[in-house]
Design a protein around this motif. Sequence first.
Motif, PDB file in Angstrom:
ATOM      1  N   LEU A  53       0.827  -1.201   0.000  1.00 19.18           N
ATOM      2  CA  LEU A  53       0.000   0.000   0.000  1.00 19.18           C
ATOM      3  C   LEU A  53       0.868   1.261   0.000  1.00 19.18           C
ATOM      4  O   LEU A  53       0.632   2.195  -0.765  1.00 19.18           O
ATOM      5  CB  LEU A  53      -0.917  -0.025   1.228  1.00 19.18           C
ATOM      6  N   MET A  54       1.888   1.267   0.835  1.00 16.49           N
ATOM      7  CA  MET A  54       2.795   2.423   0.914  1.00 16.49           C
ATOM      8  C   MET A  54       3.578   2.599  -0.390  1.00 16.49           C
ATOM      9  O   MET A  54       3.792   3.723  -0.840  1.00 16.49           O
ATOM     10  CB  MET A  54       3.766   2.268   2.084  1.00 16.49           C
ATOM     11  N   ALA A  55       3.975   1.499  -0.986  1.00 18.37           N
ATOM     12  CA  ALA A  55       4.712   1.571  -2.255  1.00 18.37           C
ATOM     13  C   ALA A  55       3.830   2.148  -3.361  1.00 18.37           C
ATOM     14  O   ALA A  55       4.307   2.925  -4.196  1.00 18.37           O
ATOM     15  CB  ALA A  55       5.230   0.187  -2.641  1.00 18.37           C
ATOM     16  N   LYS A  56       2.553   1.805  -3.357  1.00 20.84           N
ATOM     17  CA  LYS A  56       1.634   2.351  -4.362  1.00 20.84           C
ATOM     18  C   LYS A  56       1.386   3.841  -4.133  1.00 20.84           C
ATOM     19  O   LYS A  56       1.200   4.601  -5.072  1.00 20.84           O
ATOM     20  CB  LYS A  56       0.308   1.600  -4.330  1.00 20.84           C
ATOM     21  N   ALA A  57       1.381   4.255  -2.881  1.00 18.66           N
ATOM     22  CA  ALA A  57       1.111   5.660  -2.549  1.00 18.66           C
ATOM     23  C   ALA A  57       2.312   6.562  -2.826  1.00 18.66           C
ATOM     24  O   ALA A  57       2.141   7.749  -3.101  1.00 18.66           O
ATOM     25  CB  ALA A  57       0.697   5.775  -1.084  1.00 18.66           C
ATOM     26  N   ARG A  58       3.514   6.014  -2.744  1.00 14.07           N
ATOM     27  CA  ARG A  58       4.749   6.809  -2.879  1.00 14.07           C
ATOM     28  C   ARG A  58       4.776   7.664  -4.155  1.00 14.07           C
ATOM     29  O   ARG A  58       4.970   8.884  -4.065  1.00 14.07           O
ATOM     30  CB  ARG A  58       5.972   5.901  -2.789  1.00 14.07           C
ATOM     31  N   PRO A  59       4.572   7.102  -5.350  1.00 12.25           N
ATOM     32  CA  PRO A  59       4.636   7.958  -6.549  1.00 12.25           C
ATOM     33  C   PRO A  59       3.469   8.949  -6.643  1.00 12.25           C
ATOM     34  O   PRO A  59       3.609  10.015  -7.235  1.00 12.25           O
ATOM     35  CB  PRO A  59       4.616   6.969  -7.708  1.00 12.25           C
ATOM     36  N   ILE A  60       2.356   8.618  -6.054  1.00  7.91           N
ATOM     37  CA  ILE A  60       1.207   9.523  -6.077  1.00  7.91           C
ATOM     38  C   ILE A  60       1.461  10.728  -5.173  1.00  7.91           C
ATOM     39  O   ILE A  60       1.200  11.870  -5.552  1.00  7.91           O
ATOM     40  CB  ILE A  60      -0.072   8.781  -5.650  1.00  7.91           C
ATOM     41  N   LEU A  61       1.990  10.463  -3.992  1.00  3.21           N
ATOM     42  CA  LEU A  61       2.227  11.529  -3.024  1.00  3.21           C
ATOM     43  C   LEU A  61       3.507  12.312  -3.306  1.00  3.21           C
ATOM     44  O   LEU A  61       3.632  13.465  -2.910  1.00  3.21           O
ATOM     45  CB  LEU A  61       2.282  10.955  -1.602  1.00  3.21           C
ATOM     46  N   GLY A  62       4.468  11.655  -3.932  1.00  4.15           N
ATOM     47  CA  GLY A  62       5.743  12.317  -4.201  1.00  4.15           C
ATOM     48  C   GLY A  62       6.706  12.252  -3.036  1.00  4.15           C
ATOM     49  O   GLY A  62       7.726  12.948  -3.018  1.00  4.15           O
ATOM     50  N   TYR A  63       6.403  11.441  -2.063  1.00  7.37           N
ATOM     51  CA  TYR A  63       7.297  11.199  -0.928  1.00  7.37           C
ATOM     52  C   TYR A  63       6.986   9.816  -0.365  1.00  7.37           C
ATOM     53  O   TYR A  63       5.972   9.211  -0.702  1.00  7.37           O
ATOM     54  CB  TYR A  63       7.164  12.285   0.156  1.00  7.37           C
ATOM     55  N   ASP A  64       7.866   9.326   0.477  1.00 12.32           N
ATOM     56  CA  ASP A  64       7.689   8.007   1.081  1.00 12.32           C
ATOM     57  C   ASP A  64       6.775   8.156   2.304  1.00 12.32           C
ATOM     58  O   ASP A  64       7.194   8.690   3.332  1.00 12.32           O
ATOM     59  CB  ASP A  64       9.043   7.426   1.484  1.00 12.32           C
ATOM     60  N   PRO A  65       5.517   7.716   2.210  1.00  8.03           N
ATOM     61  CA  PRO A  65       4.604   7.916   3.332  1.00  8.03           C
ATOM     62  C   PRO A  65       5.011   7.160   4.588  1.00  8.03           C
ATOM     63  O   PRO A  65       4.810   7.656   5.697  1.00  8.03           O
ATOM     64  CB  PRO A  65       3.258   7.421   2.801  1.00  8.03           C
ATOM     65  N   LEU A  66       5.618   5.992   4.426  1.00 14.65           N
ATOM     66  CA  LEU A  66       6.043   5.238   5.603  1.00 14.65           C
ATOM     67  C   LEU A  66       7.160   5.975   6.334  1.00 14.65           C
ATOM     68  O   LEU A  66       7.127   6.112   7.562  1.00 14.65           O
ATOM     69  CB  LEU A  66       6.495   3.829   5.202  1.00 14.65           C
ATOM     70  N   GLU A  67       8.120   6.486   5.580  1.00 14.31           N
ATOM     71  CA  GLU A  67       9.205   7.275   6.168  1.00 14.31           C
ATOM     72  C   GLU A  67       8.646   8.496   6.891  1.00 14.31           C
ATOM     73  O   GLU A  67       9.046   8.825   8.009  1.00 14.31           O
ATOM     74  CB  GLU A  67      10.185   7.706   5.074  1.00 14.31           C
ATOM     75  N   ARG A  68       7.700   9.175   6.267  1.00 11.45           N
ATOM     76  CA  ARG A  68       7.098  10.372   6.859  1.00 11.45           C
ATOM     77  C   ARG A  68       6.354  10.028   8.144  1.00 11.45           C
ATOM     78  O   ARG A  68       6.441  10.745   9.133  1.00 11.45           O
ATOM     79  CB  ARG A  68       6.163  11.005   5.834  1.00 11.45           C
ATOM     80  N   CYS A  69       5.634   8.911   8.131  1.00 14.48           N
ATOM     81  CA  CYS A  69       4.882   8.506   9.332  1.00 14.48           C
ATOM     82  C   CYS A  69       5.805   8.107  10.475  1.00 14.48           C
ATOM     83  O   CYS A  69       5.565   8.458  11.623  1.00 14.48           O
ATOM     84  CB  CYS A  69       3.964   7.330   9.007  1.00 14.48           C
ATOM     85  N   LEU A  70       6.839   7.373  10.146  1.00 18.12           N
ATOM     86  CA  LEU A  70       7.727   6.868  11.184  1.00 18.12           C
ATOM     87  C   LEU A  70       8.628   7.947  11.768  1.00 18.12           C
ATOM     88  O   LEU A  70       8.942   7.908  12.959  1.00 18.12           O
ATOM     89  CB  LEU A  70       8.588   5.720  10.636  1.00 18.12           C
ATOM     90  N   ASN A  71       9.046   8.913  10.944  1.00 11.79           N
ATOM     91  CA  ASN A  71      10.065   9.861  11.391  1.00 11.79           C
ATOM     92  C   ASN A  71       9.625  11.316  11.431  1.00 11.79           C
ATOM     93  O   ASN A  71      10.395  12.168  11.864  1.00 11.79           O
ATOM     94  CB  ASN A  71      11.304   9.721  10.498  1.00 11.79           C
ATOM     95  N   GLY A  72       8.434  11.619  10.948  1.00  7.78           N
ATOM     96  CA  GLY A  72       7.957  13.000  11.016  1.00  7.78           C
ATOM     97  C   GLY A  72       8.686  13.949  10.104  1.00  7.78           C
ATOM     98  O   GLY A  72       9.041  13.569   8.992  1.00  7.78           O
ATOM     99  N   PRO A  73       8.907  15.161  10.559  1.00  7.75           N
ATOM    100  CA  PRO A  73       8.699  15.707  11.899  1.00  7.75           C
ATOM    101  C   PRO A  73       7.217  16.006  12.189  1.00  7.75           C
ATOM    102  O   PRO A  73       6.414  16.135  11.275  1.00  7.75           O
ATOM    103  CB  PRO A  73       9.499  17.015  11.886  1.00  7.75           C
ATOM    104  N   GLU A  74       6.887  16.120  13.454  1.00 14.44           N
ATOM    105  CA  GLU A  74       5.519  16.365  13.903  1.00 14.44           C
ATOM    106  C   GLU A  74       4.896  17.583  13.219  1.00 14.44           C
ATOM    107  O   GLU A  74       3.745  17.544  12.817  1.00 14.44           O
ATOM    108  CB  GLU A  74       5.494  16.548  15.424  1.00 14.44           C
ATOM    109  N   GLU A  75       5.662  18.649  13.075  1.00  7.96           N
ATOM    110  CA  GLU A  75       5.128  19.871  12.464  1.00  7.96           C
ATOM    111  C   GLU A  75       4.647  19.612  11.036  1.00  7.96           C
ATOM    112  O   GLU A  75       3.656  20.175  10.594  1.00  7.96           O
ATOM    113  CB  GLU A  75       6.176  20.990  12.450  1.00  7.96           C
ATOM    114  N   LEU A  76       5.353  18.765  10.323  1.00  5.40           N
ATOM    115  CA  LEU A  76       4.968  18.449   8.952  1.00  5.40           C
ATOM    116  C   LEU A  76       3.695  17.600   8.928  1.00  5.40           C
ATOM    117  O   LEU A  76       2.836  17.778   8.067  1.00  5.40           O
ATOM    118  CB  LEU A  76       6.107  17.733   8.235  1.00  5.40           C
TER     119      LEU A  76
END
Length: 96
Positions: A53-76
């Motif tokens: 699911l995360m791999a499919k979302a990556r090109p759509i979002l333009g970033y790695d959603p799993l990386e963003r969820c796991l590491n933030g930052p909170e403000e983002l």
Amino acid sequence: VAATAAIQVSSPDRLVGIMDLLPLPVALLFPGQGSQYVGMFKNLNDSPAVLELMAKARPILGYDPLERCLNGPEELLEHTGVCQPLVFLAGLAGLE
């Protein structure tokens, strides 16, 4: 409406109750903005279905959603444009 539909008079001497209507429909409830946090997905990131699911979302979002969820930052994660897709993905991952 649902409560009144669940109990109807089918004959003068019989009430149809909720148990007579089985199987009941299923409702899926997903969290909304404000439920995101740094580290979400940490208990799901070993699931092949979630990783796909995360791999499919990556090109759509333009970033790695799993990386963003796991590491933030909170403000983002608090920005609507980031938060909404991640919370949506979290709901989908919860179904897996």
